[in-house]
Every structure is written in C-alpha cells, then in structure tokens.
Design an enzyme around this catalytic site. Structure first.
Site, PDB file in Angstrom:
ATOM      1  N   HIS A 164      60.695 -43.440 -11.493  1.00  0.00           N
ATOM      2  CA  HIS A 164      58.678 -43.813 -11.675  1.00  0.00           C
ATOM      3  C   HIS A 164      58.101 -43.707 -10.394  1.00  0.00           C
ATOM      4  O   HIS A 164      56.843 -43.582 -10.269  1.00  0.00           O
ATOM      5  CB  HIS A 164      58.856 -45.274 -12.114  1.00  0.00           C
ATOM      6  CG  HIS A 164      59.337 -46.658 -11.133  1.00  0.00           C
ATOM      7  ND1 HIS A 164      60.621 -46.237 -11.107  1.00  0.00           N
ATOM      8  CD2 HIS A 164      59.059 -47.008 -10.263  1.00  0.00           C
ATOM      9  CE1 HIS A 164      61.135 -47.087 -10.125  1.00  0.00           C
ATOM     10  NE2 HIS A 164      60.367 -47.518  -9.579  1.00  0.00           N
ATOM     11  N   ARG A 185      80.618 -18.718   8.913  1.00  0.00           N
ATOM     12  CA  ARG A 185      81.047 -19.828   9.274  1.00  0.00           C
ATOM     13  C   ARG A 185      81.176 -21.354   8.257  1.00  0.00           C
ATOM     14  O   ARG A 185      81.388 -21.672   8.418  1.00  0.00           O
ATOM     15  CB  ARG A 185      80.799 -20.512  11.011  1.00  0.00           C
ATOM     16  CG  ARG A 185      79.129 -20.621  10.990  1.00  0.00           C
ATOM     17  CD  ARG A 185      78.674 -20.729  12.401  1.00  0.00           C
ATOM     18  NE  ARG A 185      77.288 -21.259  12.156  1.00  0.00           N
ATOM     19  CZ  ARG A 185      76.313 -20.130  12.420  1.00  0.00           C
ATOM     20  NH1 ARG A 185      76.242 -19.430  12.153  1.00  0.00           N
ATOM     21  NH2 ARG A 185      74.909 -20.973  12.370  1.00  0.00           N
ATOM     22  N   HIS A 193      72.799 -23.128   4.816  1.00  0.00           N
ATOM     23  CA  HIS A 193      74.586 -23.583   5.429  1.00  0.00           C
ATOM     24  C   HIS A 193      74.719 -24.649   4.185  1.00  0.00           C
ATOM     25  O   HIS A 193      75.836 -24.967   5.220  1.00  0.00           O
ATOM     26  CB  HIS A 193      73.532 -24.604   6.811  1.00  0.00           C
ATOM     27  CG  HIS A 193      73.223 -23.531   7.563  1.00  0.00           C
ATOM     28  ND1 HIS A 193      72.430 -24.560   9.092  1.00  0.00           N
ATOM     29  CD2 HIS A 193      72.968 -22.609   8.278  1.00  0.00           C
ATOM     30  CE1 HIS A 193      71.916 -23.697   9.920  1.00  0.00           C
ATOM     31  NE2 HIS A 193      72.335 -22.288   9.054  1.00  0.00           N
TER      32      HIS A 193
HETATM   33  C1  RB5 Z   1      61.689 -47.705  -6.324  1.00  0.00           C
HETATM   34  O1  RB5 Z   1      60.389 -48.720  -6.423  1.00  0.00           O
HETATM   35  C2  RB5 Z   1      62.525 -47.382  -5.069  1.00  0.00           C
HETATM   36  O2  RB5 Z   1      62.825 -47.721  -4.736  1.00  0.00           O
HETATM   37  C3  RB5 Z   1      62.771 -45.670  -5.496  1.00  0.00           C
HETATM   38  O3  RB5 Z   1      62.273 -44.785  -6.379  1.00  0.00           O
HETATM   39  C4  RB5 Z   1      63.746 -44.341  -4.294  1.00  0.00           C
HETATM   40  O4  RB5 Z   1      63.047 -44.353  -3.182  1.00  0.00           O
HETATM   41  C5  RB5 Z   1      64.942 -45.345  -3.669  1.00  0.00           C
HETATM   42  O5  RB5 Z   1      65.756 -45.021  -3.341  1.00  0.00           O
END
Ligand code: RB5
Length: 149
Positions: free
Chosen positions: A14, A137, A103
């Site tokens: 979200h 490399r 890289h």
């Molecule tokens: C959601 O609130 C948030 O924790 C998630 O989108 C993310 O940033 C997690 O690493």
C-alpha cells in the site's frame, strides 16, 4: 538490458500503490508489457505477501527483470533477496539504478514509494531497464555472493 518484448512483473504494498499506478501508466505509454501483481488499492497489508510471488517467479526464470516497491523500498528488497537467483537493488537515485545493473547485475529494481518524486522513479526505472551488466571483474564478485554462503 531489458527488451520490450519481455514482460515486466510489478508488485508493491500500500505504501507504493500510487507510485505503481503512475509507473504502469508510463510503461504502457512507452510500449512496455507489464504484469501487475498488485496490490490494487491503498488498504494496509504486509509487503511479503505481495513480494514473494514476484520474487519466486524471477527465481524460477519466468521473468528476466522485475519491479518491486514498498514505502521505503527496503522491506520489498529484503524479501526478494531471500531467493538464490534474485539480486534486488534498492534504487533511490538514477546513479544507484545504473550501478546496481552495471556492477551487481541486479534483476529486480526496488523503489521507495514514499521518499522520492514519481518522475524520479520513472527515470530510475528506465535507467535500470536500459543499463547492461558490465561483466569483467564484477562477474567474479556476483558469483561469490552465493559461492561464499
Ligand atoms: C508500510 O507502512 C511500510 O512499512 C512498508 O511499505 C515498507 O516501507 C517496509 O519496509
């Protein structure tokens, strides 16, 4: 480098839903084929639920490259990197996107949905998709990521 005849799978939580919608619009307008693996609205959910299916598909060789996003880009990237054949790079600038392709031969681009402007995210994604692995490399170094486990 990504070929426009390949399909680009995209997944987010979200925290990056709006960025996903923006980037899908840009990708379609520019002739890319995409697979939208959700999320499909701004309802709160757990990022591993969205990222595992995409990372597994990359790991299994179903897709060449993938795009993942969450609020920070970190949860998505950490989840994806659990898979042996995944190299997910956290990309918050064009330079980072370029370097993780050149890289690290990254095959997943992880972008933070809450910390950069949408047009910058588009620049980052285009750079990621259009930059080749440098080889040389860096082949040895990328191979050691799994060999030294
Ligand atoms: C959601 O609130 C948030 O924790 C998630 O989108 C993310 O940033 C997690 O690493």
């Amino acid at each position: 480098m990504f070929n426009k005849s390949n399909i680009l799978p995209i997944a987010c939580d979200h925290g990056a839903f709006k960025m996903k919608e923006y980037l899908i619009g840009k990708l379609k307008k520019n002739g890319y084929q995409i697979k939208d693996m959700g999320t499909y609205n701004t309802d709160s959910l757990d990022y591993p639920d969205m990222i595992h299916p995409l990372a597994k598909a990359i790991n299994d060789g179903k897709y060449k490259f993938g795009l993942i996003m969450c609020g920070s880009g970190n949860g998505a990237q950490i989840t994806a990197n659990k898979y042996a054949n995944v190299r997910a790079g956290l990309c918050w600038s064009v330079e980072q996107a370029k370097l993780t392709r050149m890289h690290n031969n990254a095959n997943i681009c992880s972008i933070p949905g809450r910390f950069i402007e949408f047009p910058i995210a588009w620049d980052i994604l285009q750079t990621f998709l259009n930059t080749d692995f440098e080889g040389g490399r860096h082949i040895r170094r990328v191979e050691k990521i799994s060999e030294l486990l």
